[in-house]
Design an enzyme around this catalytic site. Structure first.
Site, PDB file in Angstrom:
ATOM      1  N   GLY A 249       0.833  -1.199   0.000  1.00 28.08           N
ATOM      2  CA  GLY A 249       0.000   0.000   0.000  1.00 28.08           C
ATOM      3  C   GLY A 249       0.862   1.241   0.000  1.00 28.08           C
ATOM      4  O   GLY A 249       2.098   1.174  -0.033  1.00 28.08           O
ATOM      5  N   PRO A 251       2.728   4.702   1.232  1.00 34.01           N
ATOM      6  CA  PRO A 251       3.509   4.974   2.448  1.00 34.01           C
ATOM      7  C   PRO A 251       2.640   5.583   3.537  1.00 34.01           C
ATOM      8  O   PRO A 251       1.756   6.403   3.284  1.00 34.01           O
ATOM      9  CB  PRO A 251       4.580   5.968   1.968  1.00 34.01           C
ATOM     10  N   GLY A 252       2.895   5.173   4.762  1.00 30.08           N
ATOM     11  CA  GLY A 252       2.202   5.749   5.905  1.00 30.08           C
ATOM     12  C   GLY A 252       0.868   5.140   6.231  1.00 30.08           C
ATOM     13  O   GLY A 252       0.158   5.647   7.103  1.00 30.08           O
ATOM     14  N   THR A 253       0.483   4.048   5.568  1.00 31.48           N
ATOM     15  CA  THR A 253      -0.833   3.457   5.811  1.00 31.48           C
ATOM     16  C   THR A 253      -0.839   2.471   6.971  1.00 31.48           C
ATOM     17  O   THR A 253      -1.904   1.991   7.349  1.00 31.48           O
ATOM     18  CB  THR A 253      -1.336   2.760   4.539  1.00 31.48           C
ATOM     19  N   GLY A 254       0.318   2.123   7.524  1.00 30.67           N
ATOM     20  CA  GLY A 254       0.338   1.291   8.728  1.00 30.67           C
ATOM     21  C   GLY A 254       0.793  -0.134   8.523  1.00 30.67           C
ATOM     22  O   GLY A 254       0.452  -1.004   9.329  1.00 30.67           O
ATOM     23  N   LYS A 255       1.593  -0.398   7.500  1.00 32.04           N
ATOM     24  CA  LYS A 255       2.044  -1.777   7.254  1.00 32.04           C
ATOM     25  C   LYS A 255       2.978  -2.259   8.363  1.00 32.04           C
ATOM     26  O   LYS A 255       2.819  -3.367   8.884  1.00 32.04           O
ATOM     27  CB  LYS A 255       2.742  -1.850   5.889  1.00 32.04           C
ATOM     28  N   HIS A 472      -6.576  35.359  -7.838  1.00 33.02           N
ATOM     29  CA  HIS A 472      -6.291  33.986  -8.258  1.00 33.02           C
ATOM     30  C   HIS A 472      -7.011  32.986  -7.351  1.00 33.02           C
ATOM     31  O   HIS A 472      -7.713  32.080  -7.831  1.00 33.02           O
ATOM     32  CB  HIS A 472      -4.772  33.759  -8.209  1.00 33.02           C
ATOM     33  N   GLU A 473      -6.849  33.144  -6.042  1.00 30.50           N
ATOM     34  CA  GLU A 473      -7.480  32.202  -5.111  1.00 30.50           C
ATOM     35  C   GLU A 473      -8.993  32.369  -5.098  1.00 30.50           C
ATOM     36  O   GLU A 473      -9.723  31.381  -4.927  1.00 30.50           O
ATOM     37  CB  GLU A 473      -6.903  32.410  -3.708  1.00 30.50           C
ATOM     38  N   ASP A 547      -0.971  24.834 -11.532  1.00 33.56           N
ATOM     39  CA  ASP A 547      -2.307  24.505 -12.041  1.00 33.56           C
ATOM     40  C   ASP A 547      -2.225  23.885 -13.435  1.00 33.56           C
ATOM     41  O   ASP A 547      -2.885  22.877 -13.725  1.00 33.56           O
ATOM     42  CB  ASP A 547      -3.170  25.770 -12.099  1.00 33.56           C
TER      43      ASP A 547
END
Length: 725
Positions: A249, A251-255, A472-473, A547
């Site tokens: 999965g 990175p950082g998902t908890g493997k 712009h924003e 963008d």
């Protein structure tokens, strides 16, 4: 490199340095002594205790011609002559070195001629020359010669002693290696191939209750633990224990966290290694470490779990390289394949592995029998995000726990590590302000810091640049409100963060499919920033660089991967310079991509021109407050943001009018008549599908379509580094 090898190299360097330092010193000392005066063996036979005066060779011969010398000693080895005159004074002179072909080739008649005439004698003729002038020539004494021999012996023995000492040290180290006193079985070449001692870890305190947001993965791994604890429960029905489990999965998902939970729950020995542990400069070390690891695991009576983190370091597809390192990695992989499913017994040994790139792994490694289960640990959905937030917020004093539900709603695409970082940043903000609890503003700031970094308070802008950023924003924000299928803006700011001069934070929703309409509206919102600049200032800036990059990626993926172009067709096209496409096909693809981007920009221009008043109000509010939350946006725009207008699509696929050419639909009402928002049509400037596509792809395709630009960050960064936007 082992400790013994390091010690051996250090001793070798010390011995060599001592030899190189001392040997020249001894030679130089002898040379200095030789140059300063005559050898003692030349002066001693004269029986004088005074130091002889060193004169030139010619002066000494002149005194001899005058008949003033009584005795002399000639040393043809050192080329020195010493003599004493009638007054008892001792003099010495260096004899010029013989010349090849002149002095060495003389016959007896030639030497006699030199003695008879007043010529300068060589070292070999000097004794006879002095005899002819009534000078007594004395042979060199033996005692001084012994002294000279002792000096020469010292110059030889000192380097020899250093070399002998080094040989003794080296022999001692070899004896230590053979006896095993320098590290036991793990020393030497065989020990270098052993697995590190701390591969077996103590069971951590992590349990499955400490894992949230991936219930399916937990369920799969709980069965592995049950197999190890109660093997007879499954053997009664003929089930066998899974040989291996691959966790893959983003990175950082908890493997790794799941692997720790398995180690804590199983109660059996747990070996945690990394793929890089088997990468070494020595040939055969990786394969030897694999053998040693499984040998240790087989010795455990209760069974064992072996966890390979980042297994793609050794498990990549074979045949991808021809270098020496690739050959060594493939040898390590081959040994791993044999250990996973070879002739050796593997009862009650479960192998777990984690990787971010399961597509890179060798097919022989991932087949059933080696890794029976492939468990995807994906990005959590809204319920999973809420569970993760509540788990990490247990030790944090929140002012209102309901704020976690709001954060979970707008953080689609966040992994578990991102959510943990969000809460930690929020706690830091509360501590920085001196509060004892965490407010909603702290959570929002933590989310912004996790997405775009901390606020840059030292930003310097030229005159007019802040107004450009505000328009712009405001264009992004207003376009998101007007597009029916696009998620609404939750926060918009012109405060600089990281590389962004300003940003718009959108809410998001968990979706598995996308459509041409939805993709087009995302492109319209992304291009609305530049469109607002053109409307407000009749000019554009570099703030839209990011963008344009996002929109181009969306359009290219729609054409090449999702089949959203009727002219290109319903097929996946190869990418890269060697994709095998003809020049004509590439030209068509580029034209389709350019047409989609151009249509999105023209629709954004038309839509914002139609709502210029609202655009100007938003830009003014941003300049006044610098940051607008959802409530502020609704207050500025009135009920425009709350009204839902159904999407209208053109019937013809030949030509699709842009927003400016659509007739504004009118809604009858007893009060003032307000304009209704029309859906942004799907552009088909060169044959893009005009009908609604009900399903384009699965979640992976959504990410590939460029939706990932908004997926994780819910943010379109405006602009790139150093650009307003």
């Amino acid at each position: 490199m082992t400790l013994l090898a390091t010690l051996r190299r250090c001793l070798l360097a010390v011995a060599l340095g001592a030899f190189l330092f001392l040997a020249p010193s001894v030679v130089a000392a002898d040379a200095t002594t030789t140059q300063a005066g005559p050898p003692a063996a030349v002066v001693a036979p004269l029986g004088t205790e005074s130091t002889p005066a060193v004169v030139s060779y010619g002066e000494l011969l002149k005194v001899a011609r005058q008949g003033r010398l009584n005795a002399a000693v000639v040393d043809t080895a050192a080329y020195w002559v010493a003599a004493v005159d009638r007054n008892g004074h001792t003099v010495a002179a260096r004899i010029p070195a013989p010349k090849a072909g002149t002095d060495f080739g003389r016959t007896r008649s030639d030497s006699q001629a030199v003695i008879d005439v007043a010529a300068t004698p060589s070292a070999f003729d000097l004794s006879a020359w002095l005899h002819a002038r009534n000078v007594v020539v004395i042979a060199a004494g033996s005692q001084p010669a012994q002294a000279g021999g002792a000096s020469a012996g010292r110059s030889i023995l000192l380097p020899l002693g250093v070399a002998v000492g080094f040989a003794i040290i080296l022999a001692g180290m070899m004896a230590i290696r053979r006896s095993g006193l320098g590290g036991g079985k793990r020393s030497g070449p065989g020990g270098h191939g052993r697995m590190r001692k701390n591969a077996r870890v103590e069971p951590p305190m992590t349990r499955f209750t400490d894992v949230a947001g991936c219930d399916e993965a937990v369920e799969e791994l709980q069965e592995v633990v049950t197999f190890l604890r109660e093997p007879t429960r499954f053997s009664r029905v003929g089930a066998r224990m899974p040989r291996g489990v691959i966790l893959y999965g983003a990175p950082g998902t908890g493997k790794t966290l799941l692997a720790k939970a398995v180690a804590g729950e199983s109660g059996v020995p747990f070996y945690a290694v990394s793929g890089s542990d088997f990468v070494d400069t020595f040939v055969g070390v990786g394969a030897a470490r694999v053998r040693d690891l499984f040998l240790e695991a087989r010795k455990q009576e209760k069974g064992a779990i072996i966890f390979f983190d980042e297994i793609d370091a050794i498990g990549r597809k074979r045949g991808s390289g021809i270098s020496g390192s690739d050959s060594e990695r493939e040898a390590t992989l081959n040994q791993l394949l044999v250990e996973l499913d070879g002739f050796g017994a593997r009862d009650r040994i479960v192998v777990m592995a984690a990787t971010n790139r399961v597509d890179m792994l060798d097919d022989a490694l991932t087949r059933p029998g080696r890794f029976d289960r492939r468990v995807q640990v994906g990005v959590p959905a809204e319920a999973g995000r809420l569970a993760i937030l509540r788990l990490y917020a247990q030790n944090k004093p929140l002012a209102n726990t309901d704020d976690l539900e709001r954060i979970a709603t707008v953080t689609a695409g966040f992994a578990g590590a991102d959510l943990a970082n969000l809460l930690n940043e929020a706690a830091i903000m509360a501590a920085r302000a001196g509060r004892d609890n965490i407010l909603a503003a702290d959570l929002d700031e933590g989310m912004l810091r996790a997405v775009a970094g901390p606020e840059r308070k030292d930003r310097r802008l030229a005159e007019g640049e802040l107004e450009t950023i505000a328009w712009h924003e405001a264009g992004h924000c207003l376009a998101a409100e007007l597009c029916p299928t696009h998620v609404k803006t939750q926060r918009v700011t012109i405060l600089a963060r990281g590389d962004a001069g300003g940003l718009a934070l959108y809410g998001n929703e968990d979706r598995a499919l996308t459509s041409p309409q939805r993709l087009h509206e995302r492109m319209v919102v992304a291009m609305a920033g530049r469109a607002a600049e053109e409307i407000g200032f009749d000019a554009i800036s570099s703030g839209a660089a990011n963008d344009i990059e996002q929109v181009t990626g969306m359009a290219r993926t729609a054409v090449e991967k999702l089949g959203f172009s009727t002219r290109v067709g319903q097929m996946t096209l190869p990418t890269g310079p060697h994709g095998g496409l003809s020049e004509e096909t590439r030209r068509i693809i580029e034209n389709e991509v350019a047409a989609m981007v151009d249509a999105a920009y023209r629709d954004a221009l038309a839509m914002l021109r139609e709502h210029r008043d609202e655009l100007e109000l938003l830009a003014g509010a941003l300049l006044d407050k610098e940051q607008l939350d959802r409530d502020d946006i609704v207050e500025v725009l009135g009920d425009l943001a709350a009204r839902r207008v159904p999407s209208r699509r053109p019937a013809s696929a030949e030509r699709v009018p842009v927003q400016a050419e659509l007739a504004a639909a009118q809604e009858p009402s007893p009060g003032p008549r307000r304009r209704r928002r029309a859906a942004i049509p799907v552009p088909t400037p060169s044959g893009l599908a005009g009908a609604v596509a009900r399903g384009a792809s699965a979640g992976a395709a959504v990410a590939a379509a460029g939706v990932r630009v908004f997926r994780r960050g819910r943010v379109a960064r405006r602009p790139g580094a150093g650009s307003p936007g």
